[in-house]
Motif scaffolding. Structure first.
Motif, PDB file in Angstrom:
ATOM      1  N   TYR A 197       2.038 -95.415  14.669  1.00 45.57           N
ATOM      2  CA  TYR A 197       1.790 -94.407  13.622  1.00 45.57           C
ATOM      3  C   TYR A 197       0.316 -94.571  13.225  1.00 45.57           C
ATOM      4  N   ALA A 198      -0.512 -93.653  13.676  1.00 48.63           N
ATOM      5  CA  ALA A 198      -1.956 -93.809  13.454  1.00 48.63           C
ATOM      6  C   ALA A 198      -2.658 -92.471  13.620  1.00 48.63           C
ATOM      7  N   VAL A 199      -3.769 -92.296  12.910  1.00 52.77           N
ATOM      8  CA  VAL A 199      -4.587 -91.109  13.168  1.00 52.77           C
ATOM      9  C   VAL A 199      -5.297 -91.307  14.506  1.00 52.77           C
ATOM     10  N   SER A 200      -6.021 -90.275  14.906  1.00 58.81           N
ATOM     11  CA  SER A 200      -6.753 -90.252  16.172  1.00 58.81           C
ATOM     12  C   SER A 200      -5.815 -89.937  17.343  1.00 58.81           C
ATOM     13  N   VAL A 232      12.054 -90.908  11.393  1.00 57.34           N
ATOM     14  CA  VAL A 232      11.852 -91.055  12.846  1.00 57.34           C
ATOM     15  C   VAL A 232      10.609 -91.908  13.108  1.00 57.34           C
ATOM     16  N   ILE A 233       9.530 -91.592  12.402  1.00 51.18           N
ATOM     17  CA  ILE A 233       8.273 -92.326  12.603  1.00 51.18           C
ATOM     18  C   ILE A 233       8.462 -93.817  12.295  1.00 51.18           C
ATOM     19  N   VAL A 243       1.178 -91.516  17.051  1.00 55.32           N
ATOM     20  CA  VAL A 243       2.000 -90.518  16.374  1.00 55.32           C
ATOM     21  C   VAL A 243       1.424 -90.245  15.003  1.00 55.32           C
ATOM     22  N   GLU A 244       1.342 -88.990  14.635  1.00 54.40           N
ATOM     23  CA  GLU A 244       0.904 -88.681  13.273  1.00 54.40           C
ATOM     24  C   GLU A 244       1.674 -87.507  12.705  1.00 54.40           C
ATOM     25  N   GLN A 245       1.728 -87.451  11.371  1.00 54.46           N
ATOM     26  CA  GLN A 245       2.404 -86.364  10.681  1.00 54.46           C
ATOM     27  C   GLN A 245       1.324 -85.613   9.901  1.00 54.46           C
ATOM     28  N   PRO A 246       0.856 -84.485  10.409  1.00 55.86           N
ATOM     29  CA  PRO A 246      -0.281 -83.807   9.777  1.00 55.86           C
ATOM     30  C   PRO A 246      -0.091 -83.536   8.279  1.00 55.86           C
ATOM     31  N   ILE A 267       1.363 -75.275   9.899  1.00 56.47           N
ATOM     32  CA  ILE A 267       1.744 -76.696   9.948  1.00 56.47           C
ATOM     33  C   ILE A 267       2.976 -76.922   9.074  1.00 56.47           C
ATOM     34  N   GLN A 268       4.103 -77.235   9.715  1.00 54.12           N
ATOM     35  CA  GLN A 268       5.332 -77.477   8.951  1.00 54.12           C
ATOM     36  C   GLN A 268       5.413 -78.946   8.520  1.00 54.12           C
ATOM     37  N   ASP A 269       6.180 -79.185   7.431  1.00 52.45           N
ATOM     38  CA  ASP A 269       6.287 -80.551   6.906  1.00 52.45           C
ATOM     39  C   ASP A 269       6.942 -81.519   7.894  1.00 52.45           C
ATOM     40  N   SER A 270       7.875 -81.012   8.700  1.00 55.81           N
ATOM     41  CA  SER A 270       8.613 -81.913   9.610  1.00 55.81           C
ATOM     42  C   SER A 270       7.910 -82.035  10.966  1.00 55.81           C
ATOM     43  N   TYR A 271       6.683 -81.559  11.037  1.00 53.83           N
ATOM     44  CA  TYR A 271       5.958 -81.548  12.313  1.00 53.83           C
ATOM     45  C   TYR A 271       5.360 -82.922  12.619  1.00 53.83           C
ATOM     46  N   ILE A 272       5.638 -83.406  13.799  1.00 51.98           N
ATOM     47  CA  ILE A 272       5.086 -84.695  14.259  1.00 51.98           C
ATOM     48  C   ILE A 272       4.196 -84.399  15.464  1.00 51.98           C
TER      49      ILE A 272
END
Ligand SMILES: Cc1ncc(COP(=O)(O)O)c(C=O)c1O
Length: 395
Positions: free
Chosen positions: A335-338, A326-327, A346-349, A367-372
């Motif tokens: 797709y970036a931190v901050s 999806v990302i 958007v980030e994927q923790p 925190i789940q793996d599929s979490y955006i």
């Protein structure tokens, strides 16, 4: 008119702003100088503790920094504020003002990844112990408290899960137990919540985020009472030297003028997007404090004013790979931190901010793996939705 009595939006525009005496420039010039010229009399006054209006060296004080601090203090309802070079500098400086070797901190279970690293790797080296509490109830706080507990540390909206703590009872507990309370107000900003008005001792910010709001500054801030600010200034701040550049402060001053307008846009877009995501067949779950389905929606509605923030989290159906698909497909959102920028980020923790954590620590934080995690920008929300919709079609 008393500036303190003015409404939030007026203070956002006017507080800390002093038109230039010499030129009349409405927007104060930036003081790009490392040192200041003064007189022996002024120096004597300064050395005797009367520092009002005296500048000596940029690591101690700078007029642009003072103006930025004045605006933050006004918006937070604090006596004083101290600007720092980053949010992490604000967190470490603020805590080290009262926590020393042999002391203990109680923290909420989920904190920003950098804060978690500070608490679990740096502080233990300094012989400072941190207990993460799954629930911040007064019973749990009583049980966790030790004779050497000096601080209780929280975030207003937990990063990245977007859970909300009931903060008032924790501030009350801290007061009764003579433990200093610290709150990271980065996600809510003073437009949604002012912890000091509710009894918190110290507020910290990553001004990199909503406070500056334009994605072009790294900075932090500490808001507190005058005595604690002076304590920090004359010890940790002075000797560790986590000062921001005048340019960062100038950008922060400009950014804050539109905080209320930006936050309204972020909150409105985030609410619409969260409601849309909640009914999407490819979405497993949505976390947004403004949704009735959010486990702490009632607390958030009672605690915050003007909205529920600009951060939305969701799990796609599937796992880590589906989330990445999806990302990869997003065109508008970066797709970036901050977070807290005008642009949607958007980030994927699990693979970014919290990627260095042991999987069991991540799971314990929820925190789940599929979490955006989305930092919803101020673009037209229909375009943000259309972008995510076409990306979700990929899975
Ligand atoms: C809630 C929160 N606090 C503190 C920080 C650290 O701020 P900085 O990156 O400005 O050091 C971050 C960074 O993402 C954050 O999200």
């Amino acid at each position: 008119m008393d500036k303190k009595a003015m409404k939030f939006a007026t203070r956002a525009v006017h507080a800390g702003q002093h038109p230039d005496h010499e030129t009349g420039a409405l927007v104060s010039p930036m003081f790009l100088t490392s040192t200041f010229v003064f007189t022996p009399e002024k120096m004597e006054r300064y050395m005797n503790g009367d520092k009002e209006g005296i500048f000596t060296y940029g690591r101690s004080r700078n007029p642009t920094q003072n103006m930025f601090q004045e605006k933050i203090a006004s918006l937070e309802g604090a006596e004083m504020a101290l600007a720092t070079a980053s949010g992490m500098a604000a967190i470490s400086t603020a805590l080290l003002g009262c926590v020393h070797a042999g002391d203990h901190i109680i923290a909420c279970k989920t904190v920003y990844g950098g804060t978690f690293a500070l608490f679990t790797s740096i502080f233990p080296e300094l012989n400072i112990d941190v207990t993460f509490l799954p629930e911040m109830t007064t019973e749990a706080l009583d049980a966790a408290k030790r004779p050497n507990t000096k601080a209780v540390y929280m975030e207003t909206i937990l990063n990245p899960t977007l859970e909300v703590l009931d903060l008032q009872p924790v501030f009350d507990w801290a007061r009764e137990n003579k433990v200093r309370s610290f709150v990271d107000n980065t996600f809510t900003t003073p437009y949604l919540y002012r912890p000091i008005e509710h009894g918190a001792d110290v507020v910290v910010h990553s001004t990199t985020k909503y406070i500056n709001g334009h994605g072009d500054h790294i900075g932090g801030a500490i808001a507190c009472d005058a005595a604690y600010q002076e304590k920090l200034r004359s010890s940790v701040y002075q000797e560790f030297g986590p000062v921001p550049s005048p340019f960062a402060c100038w950008l922060g001053l400009r950014g804050l003028k539109t905080l209320h307008l930006r936050m309204r846009g972020h909150c409105e877009n985030a609410q619409k997007l969260a409601e849309w995501l909640e009914q999407h067949p490819k979405v497993e779950s949505v976390s947004y404090p403004g949704l009735k389905s959010h486990p702490q929606h009632e607390i958030a509605a009672r605690q915050f004013e003007n909205g529920f923030g600009g951060m939305v989290g969701f799990c796609v159906k599937g796992g880590i790979r589906e989330a990445q698909k999806v990302i990869n497909k997003l065109n508008l959102a970066y797709y970036a931190v901050s977070l807290g920028d005008l642009d949607t980020l958007v980030e994927q923790p699990a693979t970014m901010t919290h990627g260095k954590m042991a999987p069991e620590d991540r799971a314990a934080m929820g925190i789940q793996d599929s979490y955006i995690r989305l930092s919803v920008g101020v673009e037209d929300v229909e375009d943000i939705i259309a972008d995510i919709d076409q990306a979700l079609a990929e899975i």
